[in-house]
Design an enzyme around this catalytic site. Sequence first.
Site, PDB file in Angstrom:
ATOM      1  N   GLY A   7       0.844  -1.197   0.000  1.00 26.87           N
ATOM      2  CA  GLY A   7       0.000   0.000   0.000  1.00 26.87           C
ATOM      3  C   GLY A   7       0.873   1.239   0.000  1.00 26.87           C
ATOM      4  O   GLY A   7       2.106   1.162   0.131  1.00 26.87           O
ATOM      5  N   LEU A   8       0.224   2.369  -0.121  1.00 22.30           N
ATOM      6  CA  LEU A   8       0.912   3.652  -0.198  1.00 22.30           C
ATOM      7  C   LEU A   8       1.671   3.955   1.104  1.00 22.30           C
ATOM      8  O   LEU A   8       1.331   3.404   2.162  1.00 22.30           O
ATOM      9  CB  LEU A   8      -0.118   4.767  -0.442  1.00 22.30           C
ATOM     10  CG  LEU A   8      -0.871   4.717  -1.771  1.00 22.30           C
ATOM     11  CD1 LEU A   8      -2.021   5.720  -1.747  1.00 22.30           C
ATOM     12  CD2 LEU A   8       0.075   5.008  -2.931  1.00 22.30           C
ATOM     13  N   ALA A  11      -0.133   4.148   4.587  1.00 24.27           N
ATOM     14  CA  ALA A  11      -1.408   3.432   4.478  1.00 24.27           C
ATOM     15  C   ALA A  11      -1.729   2.687   5.774  1.00 24.27           C
ATOM     16  O   ALA A  11      -2.900   2.476   6.111  1.00 24.27           O
ATOM     17  CB  ALA A  11      -1.359   2.459   3.303  1.00 24.27           C
ATOM     18  N   GLY A  12      -0.674   2.247   6.484  1.00 25.55           N
ATOM     19  CA  GLY A  12      -0.894   1.486   7.721  1.00 25.55           C
ATOM     20  C   GLY A  12      -0.264   0.104   7.703  1.00 25.55           C
ATOM     21  O   GLY A  12      -0.560  -0.737   8.559  1.00 25.55           O
ATOM     22  N   LYS A  13       0.629  -0.135   6.772  1.00 22.74           N
ATOM     23  CA  LYS A  13       1.234  -1.465   6.620  1.00 22.74           C
ATOM     24  C   LYS A  13       2.009  -1.894   7.869  1.00 22.74           C
ATOM     25  O   LYS A  13       1.795  -2.982   8.393  1.00 22.74           O
ATOM     26  CB  LYS A  13       2.189  -1.478   5.402  1.00 22.74           C
ATOM     27  CG  LYS A  13       1.508  -1.095   4.103  1.00 22.74           C
ATOM     28  CD  LYS A  13       2.496  -1.039   2.952  1.00 22.74           C
ATOM     29  CE  LYS A  13       3.583   0.019   3.095  1.00 22.74           C
ATOM     30  NZ  LYS A  13       3.074   1.407   3.150  1.00 22.74           N
ATOM     31  N   THR A  14       2.922  -1.054   8.321  1.00 26.14           N
ATOM     32  CA  THR A  14       3.747  -1.415   9.480  1.00 26.14           C
ATOM     33  C   THR A  14       2.876  -1.585  10.722  1.00 26.14           C
ATOM     34  O   THR A  14       3.047  -2.539  11.497  1.00 26.14           O
ATOM     35  CB  THR A  14       4.821  -0.326   9.730  1.00 26.14           C
ATOM     36  OG1 THR A  14       5.677  -0.270   8.581  1.00 26.14           O
ATOM     37  CG2 THR A  14       5.658  -0.632  10.963  1.00 26.14           C
ATOM     38  N   SER A  81       6.151  -1.849  -1.871  1.00 26.05           N
ATOM     39  CA  SER A  81       6.203  -2.788  -3.013  1.00 26.05           C
ATOM     40  C   SER A  81       5.298  -2.323  -4.151  1.00 26.05           C
ATOM     41  O   SER A  81       4.285  -2.955  -4.444  1.00 26.05           O
ATOM     42  CB  SER A  81       5.870  -4.223  -2.574  1.00 26.05           C
ATOM     43  OG  SER A  81       4.781  -4.322  -1.675  1.00 26.05           O
TER      44      SER A  81
HETATM   45  N1  LIG Z   1      -6.998   1.107  10.950  1.00 29.68           N
HETATM   46  C1  LIG Z   1      -5.715   1.508  10.883  1.00 29.68           C
HETATM   47  N2  LIG Z   1      -4.779   0.637  10.477  1.00 29.68           N
HETATM   48  C2  LIG Z   1      -3.475   1.006  10.379  1.00 29.68           C
HETATM   49  N3  LIG Z   1      -3.013   2.246  10.672  1.00 29.68           N
HETATM   50  C3  LIG Z   1      -3.909   3.160  11.092  1.00 29.68           C
HETATM   51  C4  LIG Z   1      -5.294   2.838  11.200  1.00 29.68           C
HETATM   52  N4  LIG Z   1      -5.946   3.935  11.613  1.00 29.68           N
HETATM   53  C5  LIG Z   1      -5.016   4.889  11.770  1.00 29.68           C
HETATM   54  N5  LIG Z   1      -3.780   4.444  11.469  1.00 29.68           N
HETATM   55  C6  LIG Z   1      -2.530   5.229  11.566  1.00 29.68           C
HETATM   56  O1  LIG Z   1      -1.956   5.376  10.289  1.00 29.68           O
HETATM   57  C7  LIG Z   1      -0.539   5.461  10.385  1.00 29.68           C
HETATM   58  C8  LIG Z   1       0.062   4.434   9.451  1.00 29.68           C
HETATM   59  O2  LIG Z   1       1.475   4.490   9.518  1.00 29.68           O
HETATM   60  P1  LIG Z   1       2.399   3.256   9.138  1.00 29.68           P
HETATM   61  O3  LIG Z   1       3.797   3.628   9.515  1.00 29.68           O
HETATM   62  O4  LIG Z   1       1.833   1.987   9.683  1.00 29.68           O
HETATM   63  O5  LIG Z   1       2.235   3.246   7.556  1.00 29.68           O
HETATM   64  P2  LIG Z   1       3.077   2.431   6.474  1.00 29.68           P
HETATM   65  O6  LIG Z   1       2.083   1.944   5.487  1.00 29.68           O
HETATM   66  O7  LIG Z   1       3.949   1.417   7.142  1.00 29.68           O
HETATM   67  O8  LIG Z   1       3.962   3.571   5.802  1.00 29.68           O
HETATM   68  P3  LIG Z   1       5.416   3.497   5.123  1.00 29.68           P
HETATM   69  O9  LIG Z   1       5.235   2.945   3.748  1.00 29.68           O
HETATM   70  O10 LIG Z   1       5.856   4.926   5.074  1.00 29.68           O
HETATM   71  O11 LIG Z   1       6.291   2.637   5.990  1.00 29.68           O
HETATM   72  C9  LIG Z   1      -0.183   5.222  11.849  1.00 29.68           C
HETATM   73  O12 LIG Z   1       0.031   6.457  12.476  1.00 29.68           O
HETATM   74  C10 LIG Z   1      -1.454   4.540  12.387  1.00 29.68           C
HETATM   75  O13 LIG Z   1      -1.649   4.768  13.773  1.00 29.68           O
HETATM   76 MG   LIG Z   2       6.010   1.121   7.194  1.00 26.51          MG
END
Ligand SMILES: Nc1ncnc2c1ncn2[C@@H]1O[C@H](COP(=O)(O)OP(=O)(O)OP(=O)(O)O)[C@@H](O)[C@H]1O
Ligand SMILES: [Mg+2]
Length: 168
Positions: A7-8, A11-14, A81
Site C-alpha cells: 500500500g501507499l 497506508a498502515g502497513k507497518t 512494493s
Molecule cells: N486502521 C488503521 N490501520 C493502520 N493504521 C492506522 C489505522 N488507523 C489509523 N492508522 C494510523 O496510520 C498510520 C500508518 O502508519 P504506518 O507507519 O503503519 O504506515 P506504512 O504503510 O507502514 O507507511 P510506510 O510505507 O511509510 O512505511 C499510523 O500512524 C497509524 O496509527
Molecule cells: Mg512502514
Amino acid sequence: MTVWFTGLPCAGKTTLASALRDRLEASGVRAELLDGDELRSTITAGLGFSKEDRNENVRRVGWLAELLSRHGVVAICALVSPYRQARDDVSARHHGRFVEVHVATPLEVCAARDVKGLYAAQQRGDLSGLSGVDDPYEPPLDPEVVVGTDGRSVDEVIVDLLDYLHAL
Ligand SMILES: Nc1ncnc2c1ncn2[C@@H]1O[C@H](COP(=O)(O)OP(=O)(O)OP(=O)(O)O)[C@@H](O)[C@H]1O
Ligand SMILES: [Mg+2]
C-alpha cells in the site's frame, strides 16, 4: 505462509503487520515481521528507490519470507512494493502459501497522516519519487484481502484479517 502488506506510504502497513505479529505470537504461532524500512539497514542496505532497486528490495524480502514460511514461521511483510509484477513474482515462488493484503487507504488520508513527513517534503520539493504521488504505485488487481483503514481501528482490521487467515 507469508502475509504481504502492500500500500501507499502511511497506508498502515507497518502498524497492521506488527499488530498481526503480536496477535499471532500471543496465540502461540511463530511469526516474524519483515518491515521494508527496517531491512533497508541490513539485507537491502545500499538499495535506492529506482524501479530496479525497489523491485530488488521486494525480491530479497520475498526470498527471506519464502524461506521462513517454508519452515513454519508466518512471515509478515510490510513494504510499499509498488510494482505489481515484482509482487506477483514473489507470490508465484510461494506456491500458494501467500496472502497479499492491499492496505487500500486513500491517498488523501495517507497524505493527511504523513507520519514521516514524506508527503510534505514532496510538496516542498525536497523529495521526489514518492509512490502514488510522483512515482508509480500499482495496486493489486486480485489481492486475497483488501483492508480499508480510514475510520477503522487497528483492532477491527486485525479481527477481520485473523478471521480470513483462520478460515484458510
Ligand atoms: N486502521 C488503521 N490501520 C493502520 N493504521 C492506522 C489505522 N488507523 C489509523 N492508522 C494510523 O496510520 C498510520 C500508518 O502508519 P504506518 O507507519 O503503519 O504506515 P506504512 O504503510 O507502514 O507507511 P510506510 O510505507 O511509510 O512505511 C499510523 O500512524 C497509524 O496509527
Ligand atoms: Mg512502514
